[in-house]
Write an enzyme that holds these catalytic residues in place. Structure first.
Site, PDB file in Angstrom:
ATOM      1  N   ASP A 178       1.600 -17.389  -4.581  1.00 54.52           N
ATOM      2  CA  ASP A 178       2.232 -16.204  -4.903  1.00 54.52           C
ATOM      3  C   ASP A 178       1.135 -15.624  -5.862  1.00 54.52           C
ATOM      4  OD1 ASP A 178       3.854 -14.576  -6.135  1.00 54.52           O
ATOM      5  OD2 ASP A 178       4.963 -15.691  -7.752  1.00 54.52           O
ATOM      6  N   GLU A 220       2.228  -9.763   0.293  1.00 55.70           N
ATOM      7  CA  GLU A 220       2.655  -8.446   0.551  1.00 55.70           C
ATOM      8  C   GLU A 220       3.950  -8.342   0.837  1.00 55.70           C
ATOM      9  OE1 GLU A 220       0.024  -6.103   2.520  1.00 55.70           O
ATOM     10  OE2 GLU A 220       0.967  -4.144   1.640  1.00 55.70           O
ATOM     11  N   HIS A 243       1.718  -8.663  -3.800  1.00 53.60           N
ATOM     12  CA  HIS A 243       0.682  -7.570  -3.338  1.00 53.60           C
ATOM     13  C   HIS A 243       1.354  -6.406  -3.062  1.00 53.60           C
ATOM     14  CE1 HIS A 243      -3.412  -6.302  -1.952  1.00 53.60           C
ATOM     15  NE2 HIS A 243      -2.567  -5.409  -1.088  1.00 53.60           N
ATOM     16  N   ASP A 286       0.850  -1.170  -0.026  1.00 57.56           N
ATOM     17  CA  ASP A 286      -0.175  -0.142   0.138  1.00 57.56           C
ATOM     18  C   ASP A 286       0.990   1.319   0.080  1.00 57.56           C
ATOM     19  OD1 ASP A 286       0.779  -0.675   2.591  1.00 57.56           O
ATOM     20  OD2 ASP A 286      -0.447   0.836   3.329  1.00 57.56           O
TER      21      ASP A 286
HETATM   22  O1  9MR Z   1       2.913  -6.620   9.190  1.00 56.72           O
HETATM   23  C1  9MR Z   1       1.618  -6.501   9.758  1.00 56.72           C
HETATM   24  C2  9MR Z   1       1.233  -7.644  10.454  1.00 56.72           C
HETATM   25  O2  9MR Z   1       2.049  -8.080  11.381  1.00 56.72           O
HETATM   26  C3  9MR Z   1      -0.070  -7.821  11.062  1.00 56.72           C
HETATM   27  O3  9MR Z   1      -0.822  -9.017  11.290  1.00 56.72           O
HETATM   28  C4  9MR Z   1      -1.073  -7.045   9.613  1.00 56.72           C
HETATM   29  C5  9MR Z   1      -2.403  -6.974  10.007  1.00 56.72           C
HETATM   30  O4  9MR Z   1      -2.709  -5.845  10.691  1.00 56.72           O
HETATM   31  O5  9MR Z   1      -0.672  -5.912   9.341  1.00 56.72           O
HETATM   32  C6  9MR Z   1       0.867  -6.130   8.801  1.00 56.72           C
HETATM   33  O6  9MR Z   1       0.949  -4.862   8.303  1.00 56.72           O
HETATM   34  C7  9MR Z   1       0.557  -3.995   7.310  1.00 56.72           C
HETATM   35  C8  9MR Z   1       0.209  -2.667   7.616  1.00 56.72           C
HETATM   36  O7  9MR Z   1      -0.953  -2.786   8.459  1.00 56.72           O
HETATM   37  C9  9MR Z   1      -0.132  -1.981   6.471  1.00 56.72           C
HETATM   38  N1  9MR Z   1       0.681  -2.119   5.315  1.00 56.72           N
HETATM   39  C10 9MR Z   1       1.094  -3.246   4.842  1.00 56.72           C
HETATM   40  C11 9MR Z   1       1.524  -4.206   6.122  1.00 56.72           C
HETATM   41  C12 9MR Z   1       1.950  -5.560   5.648  1.00 56.72           C
HETATM   42  O8  9MR Z   1       0.812  -6.223   5.386  1.00 56.72           O
END
Ligand code: 9MR
Ligand code: ZN
Length: 546
Positions: A519, A528, A473, A164
């Site tokens: 993937d 992601e 992602h 994102d």
């Molecule tokens: O890395 C984060 C993971 O530990 C959490 O479980 C998850 C859900 O809250 O969020 C991940 O962080 C994301 C962040 O909230 C927004 N940018 C992308 C991050 C990676 O997926």
């Protein structure tokens, strides 16, 4: 996310064309080298590029690996130490191509570090440095405070967090801490050339790249030392290029974690960038300012996403480890006993000394304390023991895994590859403390898993390896229309609780942890990328390049 990006059949069809799993970047001549076969076989051959057998051996039956359910056989070809490119063959199956050579880790290190440049925000990525992945400057408009839209402010810069386009302080500080600590511990990182706009300015490129994020952190600091938690739009952008994301940018309220992390990283960076007086002084001032805010605000101020906003929360349950770390960095910067006392007080409240994450940051404090001139010998010894005994535990976990990963079932959550990489860091830190290479074999095993020795047989780093993640992602990697993904991105990896709609379809219930992966671009809970999954990889490969 828009479902049209997801093609179930295509995604399900993406499995390794290889039956034998190796580190697809390769091995140094002196490394312990093991390939894994998830099928019964007695003998294996290593063949060179001409197809000639250069080495043969017997396999070893490991037995059933608990995290994948695979009945695993391993092939040890450590004795082969001649430079070259090879495959492993056994029982009609073959592996991806891999290299043996002194410098196999260097291209990986460069590409995972350069990945941060590809995530830069507020600037153009130019043809010269980004090639086909160039794009126009993005997110340059002023942001407004979420709580008071009449206040606008400039928070241009830094790195996009992940797939994102959000920018989050605690996440950014965590990534900086991994990289700056690696820089202090592994001298060859100073020489890493990243081919970025600043290259050749006399400053190590790794510091040039980190400065981009540090300057952004400074912009997130208020004049009273409070630090805003994040700068994002209200909702995640669709899969468009960053320069096309014109939605209003908001700056969200202050959290005490963001303040403490800012004090810590600025105090650390002030020492590292001391060659640049102006920048170092700004960092020092910022560190004092945020630490002062912490003193005036002793209560925990967490963060929750306000109603209607769906970008990352990065909430934490308390800020003790953050304040502990900040106190240590201030002590290391100034030598003032009051910070030492603060640190001891937080220590008594309970800090995990080996935590190296975005929420639990105690290990970063420990690393600085161990380098600190005025450290208390007894406390330092306790800190060292914590890392050494953690490395001992993790070594046992690795020995019990058919694929050599130091991960137990609980580690296979969202971003499991970060757990893997933090364990790789722990081995490196234990070696650093003891001045030995006792755990380097275990550190290397975590890298082997990342680059192909895992139950999916996949390299979790885009652009590295014959069978690799290519559909992360990651908005620009999809929106740019280029078949080959932006390189150097570390995928989150298997997650036994598939947390997005596409993953729920793709991963059948009952799938064992190490195989809960696909993937596919839709699978944000599996595939992601983020800056703080790349940064521990920079640390690990920094060590392996020594
Ligand atoms: O890395 C984060 C993971 O530990 C959490 O479980 C998850 C859900 O809250 O969020 C991940 O962080 C994301 C962040 O909230 C927004 N940018 C992308 C991050 C990676 O997926
Ligand atoms: Zn941007």
């Amino acid at each position: 996310m828009d479902k049209t990006y997801f093609d179930r059949e295509e995604a399900a069809a993406r499995t390794s064309p290889f039956g034998i799993f190796v580190n697809q970047a390769g091995y140094k001549p002196q490394d312990k080298k093991t390939a894994v076969m998830p099928f019964p076989c007695d003998r294996f051959d290593v063949v060179n590029e001409k197809g000639e057998i250069v080495f043969s051996g017997n396999t070893r039956h490991f037995g059933v690996d608990a995290q994948s359910g695979d009945d695993v056989y391993t092939a040890d070809f450590s004795a082969l130490d001649t430079d070259g490119r090879y495959r492993i063959n056994a029982d009609g199956k073959t592996s991806a191509i891999f290299e043996i050579g002194e410098n196999v880790n260097q291209p990986v290190l460069k590409s995972i570090t350069k990945a941060l440049y590809f995530l830069r925000c507020g600037t153009e990525l130019c043809e010269k440095h980004a090639g086909d992945y160039r794009h126009a400057e993005c997110h340059t408009a002023e942001a407004v405070l979420w709580d008071d839209n009449s206040v606008s402010l400039d928070v241009k810069g830094g790195w996009h967090d992940a797939g994102d386009y959000g920018r989050y302080v605690t996440a950014g500080v965590c990534a900086l801490s991994h990289i700056l600590n690696a820089y202090l511990m592994f001298p060859q990182l100073e020489k890493l050339v990243l081919d970025i706009p600043e290259s050749g300015n006399g400053v190590p490129d790794i510091l040039n790249e980190c400065r981009v994020e540090l300057e952004w952190i400074l912009k997130m600091q208020r004049s009273d030392g409070g630090v805003y938690h994040k700068a994002t739009t209200k909702l995640h952008a669709p899969f468009i290029m960053p320069e096309d994301d014109k939605a209003q940018m908001y700056v969200f309220p202050v959290s005490s974690m963001a303040v403490a992390d800012t004090a810590a990283i600025c105090a650390l960076a002030a020492r590292i960038y001391s060659f640049d007086k102006e920048f170092s002084e700004r960092l020092t001032k910022a560190a004092f300012l945020s630490y002062g805010w912490l003193e005036k605000n002793p209560e925990f101020i967490g963060f929750r996403n306000p109603e209607g906003c769906n970008t990352g929360p990065y909430g934490e349950r308390d800020d003790i480890s953050n304040r502990f770390w900040a106190a240590i960095e201030m002590y290391a910067l100034t030598g003032y006993e009051k910070y030492h006392d603060d640190m001891k007080r937080y220590l008594r409240e309970g800090v995990c000394l080996t935590a190296l994450g975005y929420g639990d940051v105690g290990g970063f404090g420990v690393l600085s304390y161990l380098r600190c001139e005025n450290r208390d010998k007894q406390i330092a010894a306790e800190f060292e023991d914590a890392f050494i005994s953690r490395a001992e535990e993790l070594a046992k976990v690795s020995d019990n895994c058919g694929y050599g990963a130091s991960m137990v079932e609980n580690d296979y959550h969202w971003g499991s590859n970060m757990e893997l990489l933090k364990y790789g860091m722990t081995f490196a830190i234990a070696d650093y403390i003891t001045g030995s290479k006792k755990y380097i074999g275990y550190a290397k095993k975590q890298a082997d898993y990342l680059l192909g020795v895992n139950a999916m047989g996949i390299s979790y780093v885009t652009g590295t390896g014959e069978y690799r993640c290519n559909y992360p992602h990651l908005r620009p990697a999809h929106a740019d229309g280029i078949e080959e993904s932006i390189p150097g991105m570390v995928s989150g990896g298997p997650n036994r609780f598939p947390g997005d709609p596409d993953a729920k379809i793709l991963i059948p219930e009952g799938t064992l942890p190490m195989k809960c992966f696909a993937d596919d671009v839709g699978c944000y809970s599996l595939n992601e990328i983020t800056i703080y999954w790349n940064s521990p990889a920079v640390f690990l490969f920094g060590y392996l390049c020594e």
